[in-house]
Enzyme design. Structure first.
Site, short mmCIF file in Angstrom:
data_model
loop_
_atom_site.label_atom_id
_atom_site.label_comp_id
_atom_site.label_asym_id
_atom_site.label_seq_id
_atom_site.Cartn_x
_atom_site.Cartn_y
_atom_site.Cartn_z
CE LYS A 182 -3.34 -8.24 -3.12
NZ LYS A 182 -2.25 -7.39 -2.52
CE1 TYR A 237 1.97 -10.89 -2.95
CE2 TYR A 237 0.58 -12.08 -1.39
CZ TYR A 237 0.72 -11.17 -2.42
OH TYR A 237 -0.39 -10.52 -2.92
CG ASN A 278 -3.24 -3.78 -2.58
OD1 ASN A 278 -3.49 -4.96 -2.39
ND2 ASN A 278 -2.14 -3.37 -3.19
CG HIS A 285 -0.98 -10.13 -7.00
ND1 HIS A 285 0.23 -9.58 -6.71
CD2 HIS A 285 -0.75 -11.07 -7.96
CE1 HIS A 285 1.17 -10.17 -7.46
NE2 HIS A 285 0.59 -11.08 -8.22
P1 CMP Z 1 0.80 -7.14 -4.37
O1 CMP Z 1 0.77 -6.66 -5.78
O2 CMP Z 1 -0.10 -8.25 -4.02
O3 CMP Z 1 2.31 -7.59 -4.02
C1 CMP Z 1 2.88 -7.41 -2.76
C2 CMP Z 1 1.95 -6.78 -1.79
O4 CMP Z 1 2.55 -6.31 -0.62
C3 CMP Z 1 1.35 -5.55 -2.42
O5 CMP Z 1 0.45 -5.92 -3.41
C4 CMP Z 1 0.75 -4.87 -1.20
O6 CMP Z 1 -0.57 -5.26 -0.95
C5 CMP Z 1 1.65 -5.36 -0.09
N1 CMP Z 1 2.39 -4.24 0.45
C6 CMP Z 1 3.23 -3.42 -0.20
N2 CMP Z 1 3.71 -2.50 0.63
C7 CMP Z 1 3.16 -2.72 1.85
C8 CMP Z 1 3.25 -2.10 3.10
N3 CMP Z 1 4.03 -1.03 3.31
N4 CMP Z 1 2.52 -2.62 4.12
C9 CMP Z 1 1.74 -3.71 3.92
N5 CMP Z 1 1.62 -4.34 2.75
C10 CMP Z 1 2.31 -3.85 1.71
#
Ligand code: CMP
Length: 139
Positions: free
Chosen positions: A10, A50, A113, A116
């Site tokens: 990311k 998404y 984070n 993904h």
């Molecule tokens: P990912 O696996 O990419 O799939 C959905 C993403 O939403 C997840 O990783 C997080 O990075 C993001 N996400 C989940 N919960 C939250 C949250 N409370 N606030 C912001 N982003 C979120």
């Protein structure tokens, strides 16, 4: 069984020059990078990717973030690749991620984070097909 999973490095991670460090974790775990490209998504493209999260309160912020800077999208192959990749990534929220995982070491927050990874075989197939053609998968 030999599986393929879809992975994204990311914007928070590409910005901090962590592509190689993250790939080293994948490879050390036995995951083979059989396709990889660096792209810059539009917000609309991130929104399609998404779409399952469209009703979540963080959806707009998530799409904005994923379009903020380049990402590296990948296909990882290996025995039980989907579960293995999730293990190497660690929990979605870095505060909950086990020591040594990518998110424990590199992630900045639950939203930013670093990586993904697909959560199941059906979503892996859909996600791979959204970003790659069959000719780009070199196993
Ligand atoms: P990912 O696996 O990419 O799939 C959905 C993403 O939403 C997840 O990783 C997080 O990075 C993001 N996400 C989940 N919960 C939250 C949250 N409370 N606030 C912001 N982003 C979120």
């Amino acid at each position: 069984t030999l599986e393929r999973t879809f992975s994204i490095i990311k914007p928070d991670a590409t910005r901090r020059n962590l592509t190689g460090a993250i790939n080293a974790k994948f490879e050390a775990a036995g995951l083979r990078i059989v396709a990889q490209k660096r792209i810059h998504l539009t917000k609309a493209q991130a929104g399609v990717f998404y779409a399952v999260h469209a009703e979540r309160p963080f959806y707009d912020e998530l799409c904005e973030f994923m379009a903020s800077e380049p990402i590296v999208c990948q296909v990882l192959e290996g025995e039980g690749a989907i579960a293995k990749n999730r293990e190497v990534m660690g929990a979605t929220n870095p505060a909950d991620a086990a020591a040594g995982t990518i998110r424990a070491e590199f992630a900045e927050s639950v939203g930013e984070n670093s990586v993904h990874g697909s959560d199941a075989p059906d979503t892996a197939a859909i996600e791979i097909a959204y970003f790659f053609s069959g000719l780009e998968l070199v196993g």
